[in-house]
Design a protein around this motif. Sequence first.
Motif, short mmCIF file in Angstrom:
data_model
loop_
_atom_site.label_atom_id
_atom_site.label_comp_id
_atom_site.label_asym_id
_atom_site.label_seq_id
_atom_site.Cartn_x
_atom_site.Cartn_y
_atom_site.Cartn_z
N ALA A 1 0.81 -1.21 0.00
CA ALA A 1 0.00 0.00 0.00
C ALA A 1 0.84 1.26 0.00
O ALA A 1 0.31 2.36 -0.11
N MET B 1 -5.05 12.07 -4.81
CA MET B 1 -5.75 11.50 -3.66
C MET B 1 -7.15 12.06 -3.53
O MET B 1 -7.42 13.20 -3.91
N ASP C 1 -10.29 11.22 1.48
CA ASP C 1 -9.85 10.29 2.53
C ASP C 1 -8.34 10.06 2.50
O ASP C 1 -7.82 9.23 3.24
N ARG D 1 -6.54 8.72 0.21
CA ARG D 1 -6.16 7.49 -0.47
C ARG D 1 -6.12 7.77 -1.96
O ARG D 1 -6.87 8.60 -2.46
N GLU E 1 -0.65 -2.80 3.73
CA GLU E 1 -1.89 -2.45 4.42
C GLU E 1 -2.55 -3.73 4.94
O GLU E 1 -2.72 -4.69 4.19
N PRO F 1 -5.29 1.34 8.28
CA PRO F 1 -5.97 2.63 8.27
C PRO F 1 -7.11 2.65 9.27
O PRO F 1 -7.73 1.63 9.56
#
Length: 130
Positions: free
Chosen positions: A5, A47, A50, A52, A78, A125
Amino acid sequence: MDSVAGFEIPADDIKRAEQFYAGAFGWQHVVPPGMEGEGGMLVTAEMGEDERPLERGRINGALAQREDPDVGIQLGIEVTSMDETLERVKAAGGEIVAPKVDMGGYGWYARIRDTEGNILSLWEPAPMEE
């Protein structure tokens, strides 16, 4: 299955590394509040709110102040449960080199060493707010 990740690039001089990665690849260095002087995010993909990557399969990383001259670039994996993963790492013959820490509400971080001596970062996360 847990997947890669992110990554962490150690640097002796964060500012110099920031300038290199911006100039060479167009990556943006972002330092979240409370991480001043420690490194920060290395944004390689657009991104969402959030924080991500919007595009599937893309990852972002981090610059971190070099702590050990023998440790190179680390992959970040992750995981869905940090506690369960750390137990599986120990059962599989690995070791925890940096215990689980709370990253200010963003999630939890830890570092492990695999059976071959490689250091890997683990990231769980925080749950996304509805």
